[in-house]
Design a protein around this motif. Sequence first.
Motif, PDB file in Angstrom:
ATOM      1  N   ARG A   1      35.799  36.227  39.866  1.00 33.76           N
ATOM      2  CA  ARG A   1      35.869  37.945  39.493  1.00 33.76           C
ATOM      3  C   ARG A   1      34.405  38.365  39.486  1.00 33.76           C
ATOM      4  O   ARG A   1      33.526  37.572  39.143  1.00 33.76           O
ATOM      5  CB  ARG A   1      36.437  38.378  38.297  1.00 33.76           C
ATOM      6  CG  ARG A   1      37.998  37.887  37.959  1.00 33.76           C
ATOM      7  CD  ARG A   1      38.516  38.258  36.451  1.00 33.76           C
ATOM      8  NE  ARG A   1      38.801  39.962  36.689  1.00 33.76           N
ATOM      9  CZ  ARG A   1      38.787  40.581  35.623  1.00 33.76           C
ATOM     10  NH1 ARG A   1      38.732  40.147  34.410  1.00 33.76           N
ATOM     11  NH2 ARG A   1      38.872  41.826  35.663  1.00 33.76           N
TER      12      ARG A   1
ATOM     13  N   LEU B   1      35.754  43.025  38.426  1.00 34.04           N
ATOM     14  CA  LEU B   1      35.450  43.182  36.928  1.00 34.04           C
ATOM     15  C   LEU B   1      35.029  44.737  36.859  1.00 34.04           C
ATOM     16  O   LEU B   1      35.368  45.319  35.880  1.00 34.04           O
ATOM     17  CB  LEU B   1      33.966  42.496  36.399  1.00 34.04           C
ATOM     18  CG  LEU B   1      34.117  40.979  36.350  1.00 34.04           C
ATOM     19  CD1 LEU B   1      32.974  40.246  36.349  1.00 34.04           C
ATOM     20  CD2 LEU B   1      35.146  40.492  35.183  1.00 34.04           C
TER      21      LEU B   1
ATOM     22  N   HIS C   1      31.883  41.984  39.724  1.00 30.37           N
ATOM     23  CA  HIS C   1      31.437  43.418  39.867  1.00 30.37           C
ATOM     24  C   HIS C   1      31.054  43.549  41.074  1.00 30.37           C
ATOM     25  O   HIS C   1      30.496  42.717  41.911  1.00 30.37           O
ATOM     26  CB  HIS C   1      30.289  43.792  38.977  1.00 30.37           C
ATOM     27  CG  HIS C   1      30.249  43.577  37.332  1.00 30.37           C
ATOM     28  ND1 HIS C   1      30.901  44.328  36.831  1.00 30.37           N
ATOM     29  CD2 HIS C   1      29.926  42.473  36.630  1.00 30.37           C
ATOM     30  CE1 HIS C   1      31.135  43.774  35.413  1.00 30.37           C
ATOM     31  NE2 HIS C   1      30.384  42.732  35.364  1.00 30.37           N
TER      32      HIS C   1
END
Length: 304
Positions: free
Chosen positions: A93, A118, A95
């Motif tokens: 995961r 995220l 950003h």
Amino acid sequence: MVRYIEVEPGVRLWTEQRGPADAPPLLLIMGAQSSGLGWPDALVETLAADHRVVRYDHRDTGKSTWSYATRPYRIAELAEDARAVLDGLGIARAHVVGMSLGGILTQLLMADHPERLLSATLLATIAVSETPFARADGSTVPVAELPGVAPWLDEEMARPAAGPGLDAELDRRIRLWRVLASAELPFDEQHFRELERGIIEHTGSQDISEAFAAADQSGLLRTEALAATEVPTLVLAATADPLFPPPHPWHLAQCVRGARLLEIPGLGHALPPALFGPLTDAILAHTAGTRESTAPAGTAHRQD
């Protein structure tokens, strides 16, 4: 650290990672025809203080495989390339920050692979949604009536270099940055000239692929999925963007469930050093879990 990720047989993407290996991953997705080096080094370094930052070259840019001429692809497939980059680097995961076409691809990831994000940060882009734009007075505007790219800008972007050679090509690219950057800020010619010189050296060629203009743009709409997403989303409103001008950022914030909107005054369709501070502050606050927004989804500062 540089690694090449094979996203399908015969197609490799150049990737670069900066920052601590055990820090929260942050994937940067740049726009059409743009190498990952379109994310300036100084901006990347600031983000890398808190994140394992990944930037990469799309197909047909930089050091990645230039494959469109023999293996055409749809624009939507480039979002799967971003997912494959995460897979290849062992990142479950991340950003994700997307600019321009990168913002469109980030929305596709939000819709199709929400478990991989995220958070999302979107800037200088448009919504892949048919949700009408809601004005403050309660009236609505169909997506088809939102402002498109001005004809003069299309013509300017298509105008060739004045002659052969590196200097002429750099002059052409600087001319484009002048019209894409904000007229509200002094234009930093040295920054953009050094940026483009570095991209040409990285690529090993002055060539610009026509793949992104020629590629099939069907299958991009994700109206229902964006309206139901649970991915924490920040929309950075480029208030001076000539390519996707207001009200596009406000429309985007209305299309994405729970999206937060933050204006970056003077931001156009470029990343000038004068705005590195506001941009990185906003991104890092968002990835840290704080809400640096000035308006929730469905409202706006200006709707004109």
